[in-house]
Design an enzyme around this catalytic site. Structure first.
Site, PDB file in Angstrom:
ATOM      1  N   CYS A   1       0.921  -1.299   0.042  1.00  0.00           N
ATOM      2  CA  CYS A   1       0.023  -0.155  -0.062  1.00  0.00           C
ATOM      3  C   CYS A   1       0.896   1.147  -0.100  1.00  0.00           C
ATOM      4  O   CYS A   1       2.025   1.048   0.205  1.00  0.00           O
ATOM      5  CB  CYS A   1      -0.848   0.033   1.203  1.00  0.00           C
TER       6      CYS A   1
ATOM      7  N   HIS B   1       5.400  -4.970   8.931  1.00  0.00           N
ATOM      8  CA  HIS B   1       5.392  -6.216   9.167  1.00  0.00           C
ATOM      9  C   HIS B   1       5.315  -7.072   8.383  1.00  0.00           C
ATOM     10  O   HIS B   1       4.333  -7.948   7.953  1.00  0.00           O
ATOM     11  CB  HIS B   1       4.092  -6.556  10.097  1.00  0.00           C
TER      12      HIS B   1
ATOM     13  N   HIS C   1       3.812   1.876  11.836  1.00  0.00           N
ATOM     14  CA  HIS C   1       2.803   1.609  12.728  1.00  0.00           C
ATOM     15  C   HIS C   1       2.442   3.062  13.600  1.00  0.00           C
ATOM     16  O   HIS C   1       1.213   2.904  14.519  1.00  0.00           O
ATOM     17  CB  HIS C   1       2.697   0.481  13.481  1.00  0.00           C
TER      18      HIS C   1
ATOM     19  N   GLU D   1       0.525  -0.477  16.388  1.00  0.00           N
ATOM     20  CA  GLU D   1      -0.446   0.762  15.974  1.00  0.00           C
ATOM     21  C   GLU D   1      -1.389   1.063  17.343  1.00  0.00           C
ATOM     22  O   GLU D   1      -1.598   2.271  17.754  1.00  0.00           O
ATOM     23  CB  GLU D   1      -1.238   0.225  14.938  1.00  0.00           C
TER      24      GLU D   1
ATOM     25  N   THR E   1      -6.383   0.568  11.821  1.00  0.00           N
ATOM     26  CA  THR E   1      -6.389   0.894  10.710  1.00  0.00           C
ATOM     27  C   THR E   1      -6.800  -0.390   9.693  1.00  0.00           C
ATOM     28  O   THR E   1      -6.934  -0.456   8.617  1.00  0.00           O
ATOM     29  CB  THR E   1      -5.259   1.721   9.866  1.00  0.00           C
TER      30      THR E   1
ATOM     31  N   SER F   1       1.496  -9.701  10.649  1.00  0.00           N
ATOM     32  CA  SER F   1       0.911  -8.613   9.790  1.00  0.00           C
ATOM     33  C   SER F   1      -0.647  -8.773  10.024  1.00  0.00           C
ATOM     34  O   SER F   1      -1.120  -9.428   9.405  1.00  0.00           O
ATOM     35  CB  SER F   1       1.262  -8.859   8.343  1.00  0.00           C
ATOM     36  N   SER F   2      -1.187  -7.688  10.657  1.00  0.00           N
ATOM     37  CA  SER F   2      -2.538  -7.767  11.170  1.00  0.00           C
ATOM     38  C   SER F   2      -3.459  -7.593   9.699  1.00  0.00           C
ATOM     39  O   SER F   2      -4.192  -8.401   9.661  1.00  0.00           O
ATOM     40  CB  SER F   2      -3.015  -6.286  11.871  1.00  0.00           C
ATOM     41  N   ASN F   3      -3.130  -7.062   8.816  1.00  0.00           N
ATOM     42  CA  ASN F   3      -3.940  -6.779   7.593  1.00  0.00           C
ATOM     43  C   ASN F   3      -4.103  -8.082   6.739  1.00  0.00           C
ATOM     44  O   ASN F   3      -4.829  -8.596   6.220  1.00  0.00           O
ATOM     45  CB  ASN F   3      -3.736  -5.446   6.644  1.00  0.00           C
TER      46      ASN F   3
HETATM   47  S1  SF4 Z   1      -2.554   2.234   7.540  1.00  0.00           S
HETATM   48 FE1  SF4 Z   1      -1.267   0.474   7.241  1.00  0.00          FE
HETATM   49  S2  SF4 Z   1      -2.202  -0.824   5.518  1.00  0.00           S
HETATM   50 FE2  SF4 Z   1      -3.213   1.364   5.693  1.00  0.00          FE
HETATM   51  S3  SF4 Z   1      -1.981   2.537   4.173  1.00  0.00           S
HETATM   52 FE3  SF4 Z   1      -1.229   3.129   5.897  1.00  0.00          FE
HETATM   53  S4  SF4 Z   1       0.472   1.460   6.126  1.00  0.00           S
HETATM   54 FE4  SF4 Z   1      -0.906   0.845   4.649  1.00  0.00          FE
END
Ligand code: SF4
Length: 528
Positions: A233, A262, A295, A347, A385, A443-445
């Site tokens: 991202c 992560h 984070h 985070e 997030t 990595s949470s996401n």
């Molecule tokens: S909050 Fe985390 S996953 Fe979302 S754009 Fe930012 S770095 Fe990427």
């Protein structure tokens, strides 16, 4: 239907190849190698047949001629070989990434190099079985190589030399082929140590043998449904670029508090270039530069850095900073903030630190009932997030039910990248037998992507790379969904596709649910 192909009659024994009912051609050049492999297979309910092909390049070429008429499905070559690198030890296993001709008049120019693309999957499978296995290039020579020749082959990038694999592998003619060789001798343990080294190699071959059956069950024609968007991202790209730029300007070491993002691949790559990842600021020398991870950090960490005189470069994602600002704003207005998130995540710790006396962590809908705000009329919620969109909606729904006047953040806290990747993987999971998610365990996401698939009824696995793919997952699977968390590099996705293509014909179809164009600017310290 199995076509009869006689194997060499060097021992005068009748070939068992003719009775071979399965699509696997499991080849071992020497009698002693074939015996070790058979022993390793004997506890399996229906062990594959081991075909002895004979010693040396001439017999291998003859056998390859016969195999070229055989409608088999896939080929695995197992045996011992000579290690070319000093960091190999007798008994180590080398899984060929490619197999090609080396030195000697028997190694004609017409003999090409054969790619064994699934090597990382096999090596991972062997390591999980407790064996020492690595991938590398295997060359075939027509005589036993001495010290100077070993050095020459090693300098050409070969990891192991044998006397049969290249001609045999050429007979696969595009079908899946794998080569596993156990090291019998090395530059430091040359032929003088071949007896003890040979025994160690045969023990490893025996222990490795069961992988042949799992590998053949995993081979087949399949398709990959690639989720789009996936992988990096804007916040992760920015954080990595910040560390790269600091390294470029200041040279190593560059201290980074916590993992910059992560992902083990990203962290390992930056470490190899001079980044030093520390858990806390007391591990950073006075006066040094420190980068804060994507984070985010709590104000207490910023104050500590200022007190220590550290030069700070902040790689906190702007979308995390936005949540921090909201926490400060709500707390200043006298609100209790219910922060929906996971305990212990960096985070969440950073956001909690913005207004510790006014913020309460809420992880589940059940936590909502236990909430005791100072004033039920002045409550607001914020989110980590990288949450699951569905799960976070459940918790925020429960909050709203209990506190109808609750304030919400100005815009969604779950970021665009998390939301988009979850929608994209949901779309591919619907048509897949299995989903692979590239990403690290912390990595949470990425973990949320696995959960999204499971909620949709499709099994999913989180993998750092192709080496984590377990062969058993793939048996009977014809469609694999593939995605990557926001911290996983795009190259890992390419690597996974390449490895899967080594198990049989593979079609890759990308399913794009949305496109992304968001980019974040760099902090002023590294902008120019
Ligand atoms: S909050 Fe985390 S996953 Fe979302 S754009 Fe930012 S770095 Fe990427």
């Amino acid at each position: 239907m199995t076509e009869t192909i006689p194997r060499p009659r060097e021992d005068g024994a009748e070939s068992d190849y003719a009775r071979e009912p399965d699509p696997l051609r499991l080849l071992a050049p020497l009698r002693i190698e074939a015996r070790a492999i058979r022993r390793g297979l004997r506890d399996l309910p229906e062990p594959p047949t081991v075909i002895r092909t004979g010693y040396g390049t001439t017999r291998a070429a003859q056998q390859a001629g016969r195999l070229s008429q055989d409608p088999f499905g896939q080929m695995m070559i197992m045996g011992v070989g000579g290690g070319l690198s000093a960091d190999l030890s007798p008994g180590d296993l080398v899984v060929g990434t490619e197999v090609g001709p080396g030195m000697g008049p028997g190694m004609g120019p017409g003999m090409g190099t054969v790619t064994c693309a699934a090597a990382p999957i096999l090596a991972g499978e062997l390591r999980r079985a407790g064996l020492s296995a690595r991938t590398g290039r295997i060359t075939t020579v027509d005589h036993l190589v001495r010290r100077a020749e070993r050095a020459k082959l090693a300098a050409e990038g070969w990891l192991l030399a044998d006397m049969e694999s290249a001609p045999l592998a050429a007979a696969a003619a595009g079908r899946p082929v794998a080569v596993i060789r156990a090291v019998s001798d090395t530059p430091d343990h040359p032929l003088a140590g071949i007896v003890s080294g040979g025994l160690a190699a045969l023990r490893s071959l025996r222990a490795a043998a069961p992988v042949a059956q799992r590998w053949t069950a995993a081979c087949g024609t399949r398709q990959v449904l690639l989720a789009g968007p996936r992988s990096f991202c804007a916040g992760v790209e920015r954080a990595i670029e910040i560390v790269e730029r600091v390294l470029e300007r200041q040279g190593e070491p560059v201290y980074v508090r916590k993992q910059i993002v992560h992902n083990t691949r990203v962290v390992g790559d930056l470490e190899s270039r001079g980044a030093v990842f520390v858990d806390e600021l007391d591990q950073v020398p006075d006066g040094a530069t420190v980068v804060f991870s994507a984070h985010g950090v709590s104000p207490a960490v910023r104050e500590d850095a200022a007190r220590r005189g550290l030069a700070v470069i902040d790689a906190t994602c702007p979308l995390v900073s936005k949540v921090h600002a909201e926490a400060r704003r709500f707390a200043a207005d006298g609100y209790t903030v219910a922060l929906i998130g996971h305990a212990g995540h960096e985070e969440v710790e950073g956001t909690l630190g913005e207004a510790p006396d006014s913020t309460i962590l809420v992880q589940t809908a059940a936590d909502v009932a236990a909430l005791t705000p100072k004033d039920g009329e002045r409550i607001a919620y914020l989110m980590q997030t990288t949450l699951s969109v569905d799960e976070a909606a459940e918790v925020s729904g429960a909050l709203r039910e209990r506190f109808p006047a609750m304030r919400a953040p100005g815009s969604d806290d779950i970021c665009y990248a998390t939301t988009n990747r979850q929608a994209a993987v949901r779309a591919v999971a619907a048509g897949s037998d299995l989903v692979l998610v590239a990403g690290s365990k912390n990595s949470s996401n990425s973990v949320r992507l696995v959960e999204t698939c499971e909620r949709a009824g499709t099994p999913a696995h989180l993998i750092d790379g192709a080496e984590d793919i377990q062969l058993d997952w793939l048996a009977g699977v014809s469609t694999i969904g593939l995605t990557a968390g926001a911290s996983a590099p795009p190259a890992v996705v390419e690597e996974i596709i390449a490895a899967l293509s080594g198990l049989g014909p593979l079609t890759v179809t990308e399913k794009v649910t949305t496109t992304e164009s968001i980019r974040f600017g760099l902090p002023k310290e590294v902008r120019h």
